[in-house]
Scaffold this motif. Structure first.
Motif, short mmCIF file in Angstrom:
data_model
loop_
_atom_site.label_atom_id
_atom_site.label_comp_id
_atom_site.label_asym_id
_atom_site.label_seq_id
_atom_site.Cartn_x
_atom_site.Cartn_y
_atom_site.Cartn_z
N THR A 1 0.60 -1.39 -0.24
CA THR A 1 -0.11 0.38 0.32
C THR A 1 0.83 1.50 -0.01
OG1 THR A 1 -1.53 -1.01 1.43
CG2 THR A 1 -2.21 1.14 1.39
N ASP A 2 0.53 1.85 -0.85
CA ASP A 2 1.24 2.94 -1.47
C ASP A 2 -0.04 4.94 -0.56
OD1 ASP A 2 1.62 6.21 -1.07
OD2 ASP A 2 3.08 5.73 -3.45
N GLU A 3 0.54 5.03 1.04
CA GLU A 3 -0.58 5.40 1.72
C GLU A 3 -0.55 6.93 0.96
OE1 GLU A 3 0.02 6.43 5.60
OE2 GLU A 3 -0.09 4.01 5.80
N THR A 4 -0.42 7.45 -0.26
CA THR A 4 -0.54 8.67 -1.10
C THR A 4 -1.14 8.70 -1.81
OG1 THR A 4 1.73 7.93 -2.33
CG2 THR A 4 2.23 9.42 -0.29
N LYS A 5 -1.69 7.34 -2.17
CA LYS A 5 -2.91 7.32 -3.61
C LYS A 5 -4.12 6.72 -3.26
CE LYS A 5 1.20 6.22 -6.47
NZ LYS A 5 1.96 5.07 -7.58
N SER A 6 -4.46 6.30 -3.97
CA SER A 6 -5.63 5.68 -3.64
C SER A 6 -5.75 4.13 -2.26
CB SER A 6 -7.09 5.32 -5.15
OG SER A 6 -7.65 4.57 -4.43
N PHE A 7 -6.99 4.31 -1.47
CA PHE A 7 -7.02 3.08 -0.35
C PHE A 7 -7.28 2.14 -1.98
CE2 PHE A 7 -9.30 0.48 1.72
CZ PHE A 7 -8.88 0.67 2.95
N PHE A 8 -8.11 1.43 -2.57
CA PHE A 8 -8.54 0.83 -3.16
C PHE A 8 -7.52 0.32 -4.21
CE2 PHE A 8 -12.18 2.91 -2.16
CZ PHE A 8 -12.87 2.02 -1.13
N ARG A 9 -7.16 -0.32 -4.62
CA ARG A 9 -6.18 -1.55 -5.69
C ARG A 9 -7.14 -2.63 -6.02
NH1 ARG A 9 0.22 -1.29 -5.00
NH2 ARG A 9 0.88 -1.35 -7.17
N ASN A 10 -6.94 -3.13 -7.28
CA ASN A 10 -7.55 -4.30 -7.87
C ASN A 10 -7.13 -4.22 -9.11
OD1 ASN A 10 -9.98 -3.28 -5.63
ND2 ASN A 10 -10.74 -1.41 -7.67
N LEU A 11 -7.23 -6.09 -8.85
CA LEU A 11 -7.19 -6.62 -9.91
C LEU A 11 -7.67 -6.50 -11.02
CD1 LEU A 11 -5.23 -8.32 -11.85
CD2 LEU A 11 -6.85 -10.61 -10.70
N GLU A 12 -8.33 -5.69 -12.42
CA GLU A 12 -8.36 -5.95 -13.37
C GLU A 12 -8.10 -6.51 -14.90
OE1 GLU A 12 -11.78 -1.47 -14.88
OE2 GLU A 12 -9.21 -1.66 -13.66
N LEU A 13 -9.27 -6.90 -14.96
CA LEU A 13 -9.35 -7.17 -16.86
C LEU A 13 -10.08 -7.03 -17.62
CD1 LEU A 13 -10.56 -11.33 -15.40
CD2 LEU A 13 -8.39 -10.42 -14.74
N THR A 14 -9.43 -5.98 -19.22
CA THR A 14 -10.40 -6.19 -19.41
C THR A 14 -11.88 -6.69 -20.02
OG1 THR A 14 -9.29 -7.51 -21.39
CG2 THR A 14 -7.63 -5.44 -21.16
N SER A 15 -12.03 -7.80 -19.65
CA SER A 15 -13.50 -8.43 -19.80
C SER A 15 -14.16 -7.80 -18.57
CB SER A 15 -13.50 -9.76 -19.59
OG SER A 15 -12.56 -10.17 -18.57
N GLY A 16 -13.69 -7.23 -17.90
CA GLY A 16 -14.83 -6.14 -17.08
C GLY A 16 -14.71 -6.56 -15.21
N GLU A 17 -14.48 -7.78 -15.25
CA GLU A 17 -13.79 -8.28 -13.85
C GLU A 17 -13.17 -7.48 -13.11
OE1 GLU A 17 -14.63 -11.92 -16.34
OE2 GLU A 17 -13.73 -10.30 -16.36
N LYS A 18 -13.51 -7.10 -11.61
CA LYS A 18 -12.39 -6.86 -10.64
C LYS A 18 -12.26 -7.90 -9.77
CE LYS A 18 -12.67 -2.05 -11.96
NZ LYS A 18 -13.55 -0.58 -11.26
N TYR A 19 -11.02 -7.46 -8.84
CA TYR A 19 -10.75 -8.40 -7.68
C TYR A 19 -10.02 -7.46 -7.27
CZ TYR A 19 -12.54 -12.13 -10.92
OH TYR A 19 -12.80 -13.06 -12.33
N GLY A 20 -10.49 -7.48 -5.85
CA GLY A 20 -10.02 -6.60 -5.08
C GLY A 20 -8.45 -7.25 -4.31
N TYR A 21 -7.19 -6.26 -4.55
CA TYR A 21 -6.21 -6.74 -3.93
C TYR A 21 -5.37 -6.37 -2.90
CZ TYR A 21 -0.63 -6.61 -5.09
OH TYR A 21 1.13 -6.62 -4.71
N SER A 22 -4.60 -7.35 -2.59
CA SER A 22 -3.60 -6.89 -1.26
C SER A 22 -2.81 -7.37 -1.16
CB SER A 22 -4.40 -6.92 0.23
OG SER A 22 -4.90 -8.24 0.59
N CYS A 23 -0.80 -6.85 -0.69
CA CYS A 23 0.02 -7.51 -0.29
C CYS A 23 0.66 -7.65 0.61
CB CYS A 23 0.42 -6.97 -1.45
SG CYS A 23 2.21 -8.02 -1.30
N ILE A 24 1.00 -8.56 1.65
CA ILE A 24 1.74 -7.79 3.42
C ILE A 24 2.81 -9.70 3.22
CG2 ILE A 24 1.18 -8.77 5.58
CD1 ILE A 24 -1.85 -8.20 5.10
N ASP A 25 3.50 -8.75 3.43
CA ASP A 25 4.74 -9.26 3.46
C ASP A 25 4.80 -10.22 1.96
OD1 ASP A 25 5.56 -8.82 5.89
OD2 ASP A 25 4.48 -10.21 7.49
N ASN A 26 5.22 -11.74 2.15
CA ASN A 26 5.37 -11.91 0.05
C ASN A 26 4.11 -12.64 -0.04
OD1 ASN A 26 8.09 -11.22 0.12
ND2 ASN A 26 8.86 -13.15 1.60
#
Length: 407
Positions: free
Chosen positions: A172-197
């Motif tokens: 997470t970069d706190e200076t940017k949007s809270f929301f970070r999604n895996l977005e496919l060109t077909s329109g589906e979206k999946y919430g994304y996050s990363c902790i450690d590895n």
């Protein structure tokens, strides 16, 4: 027999002489001189690496880690770079001292001291715990009630620095949007996050939240999921970083196009979360995103004892808690209306009533106005559950503005 005794006597005199020379060498310098020599050795080592020191800072009772790049410019100045805070880069003062051990202390106006002001159980004062394999391991000097933190430093190289920065770009970069999604060109979206590895994708299936997790292997250009994420029989596993946008593109050839992007809205909303949030009357804001955090030191200029903002959704109050303030511990605003919208957003309205003797110190303060404008935004706030008793409030108008609320 006399020869043997004579030989032993000669050896005794020789050993006695050597021991005396060693003792004299050890105590040839005063304690002050030995301490100064130790400090100078560490100081020279810190300044010797032009690329700086790749440092891992663990704080908030081990719950949070940050990558720092520390470049010690001279014996009083250090340049601090924080990739996860929009590549924050700024010089600060520091000092090396000796009490019962070597202490590393950063000035009270540094990025590290700011974390302490945020109440994150952090520190900007450390003592050297050990030094081995060219690395320094510091532990905090904070009091037990403040929580311990650790600062581990190793010399930066082009190789370890690039991988470390890649890890920070995934988080997470706190200076940017809270929301970070895996977005496919077909329109589906999946919430994304990363902790450690570990990378996590979340999505809704049959009205339930489904969680996919995978360890990752990082490289100079991006990362690879050790367990591919399969969508409609197609595998997603490799991502490449775009330094211009801060996004990651899918690059494995399985016919899936898209990427991990900063977004203006969540991939999905969970029904009932706003109701859960409103079920408890008392709530306290315990943390702020970087773009809101700037309000706190400004507010403290008018309210030095500021502790937190408190929300009372049943009673209709938004109060500033500042224990020991003349005129009372609380002041703020009353007749606040907390409402859930049809879009499952939270809106907070204010009828203009005030509470306490020093509400003007909040209302006519630029920091206070920033917090008020965030909370009272007529477009509403997303409510995102973060834990059993913790929720994020995220601005719909600008999702880089958000706060963490504890029930």
């Amino acid at each position: 027999m006399r020869k043997i005794i004579l030989f032993i006597s000669i050896l005794s005199i020789a050993f006695s002489s050597c021991e005396k020379e060693d003792v004299e060498e050890i105590f040839d310098k005063s304690p002050e001189e030995r301490v100064t020599e130790q400090l100078n050795t560490v100081r020279a080592d810190l300044m010797s690496n032009e690329m700086g020191w790749h440092s891992t800072y663990t704080y908030n009772e081990g719950k949070e880690t940050l990558l720092l790049l520390l470049k010690f410019i001279d014996d009083t100045r250090v340049e601090i770079t924080v990739p996860e805070r929009g590549n924050y880069k700024k010089e600060a003062g520091y000092s090396l001292r000796y009490t019962q051990q070597i202490d590393l202390i950063f000035e009270t106006h540094s990025f590290l001291a700011d974390l302490v002001d945020k109440g994150r159980k952090a520190d900007f004062r450390w003592e050297l715990e050990k030094q081995e394999d060219g690395q320094y391991f510091f532990k905090s000097r904070a009091a037990s009630n403040e929580g311990e933190s650790e600062l581990n430093m190793m010399k930066a190289t082009p190789e370890n620095l690039k991988i470390a920065f890649m890890k920070s770009y995934m988080r997470t970069d706190e200076t940017k949007s809270f929301f970070r999604n895996l977005e496919l060109t077909s329109g589906e979206k999946y919430g994304y996050s990363c902790i450690d590895n570990k990378v996590t994708f979340k999505y809704i299936e049959k009205e339930k939240v489904v969680i996919f997790e995978s360890e990752v292997n990082m490289n100079n250009d991006g990362f690879v999921l050790t367990t591919p994420f399969v969508i409609d029989g197609k595998s997603i596993s490799e991502f490449e970083y775009d330094s211009t946008t801060g996004n990651f593109s899918i690059i494995n050839a399985d016919g899936v196009d898209g990427g991990i992007n900063y977004d203006v809205a969540p991939a999905f909303t969970v029904k009932g979360v706003v109701d859960q949030f409103l079920d408890i009357n008392f709530k306290s804001i315990i943390d702020y995103s970087t773009n809101l955090q700037v309000a706190i030191p400004v507010l403290q200029d008018s309210v030095p004892n500021f502790n937190s903002f408190q929300l009372y959704s049943d009673w209709g109050y938004l109060l500033c808690y500042a224990p020991g303030t003349e005129g009372g511990n609380w002041a703020g605003f009353s007749k606040m209306n907390f409402t859930k919208t049809d879009e499952d957003l939270l809106t907070i309205g204010w009828e203009g009533y005030v509470y306490g003797n020093w509400w003007k110190k909040i209302y006519y303060n630029d920091g206070g106005q920033l917090i008020l404008n965030f909370l009272l935004d007529e477009n509403g706030l997303y409510v995102i559950q973060a834990g059993k008793k913790e929720y994020y409030l995220v601005s719909k108008s600008n999702p880089s503005y958000y706060c963490l609320v504890e029930l």
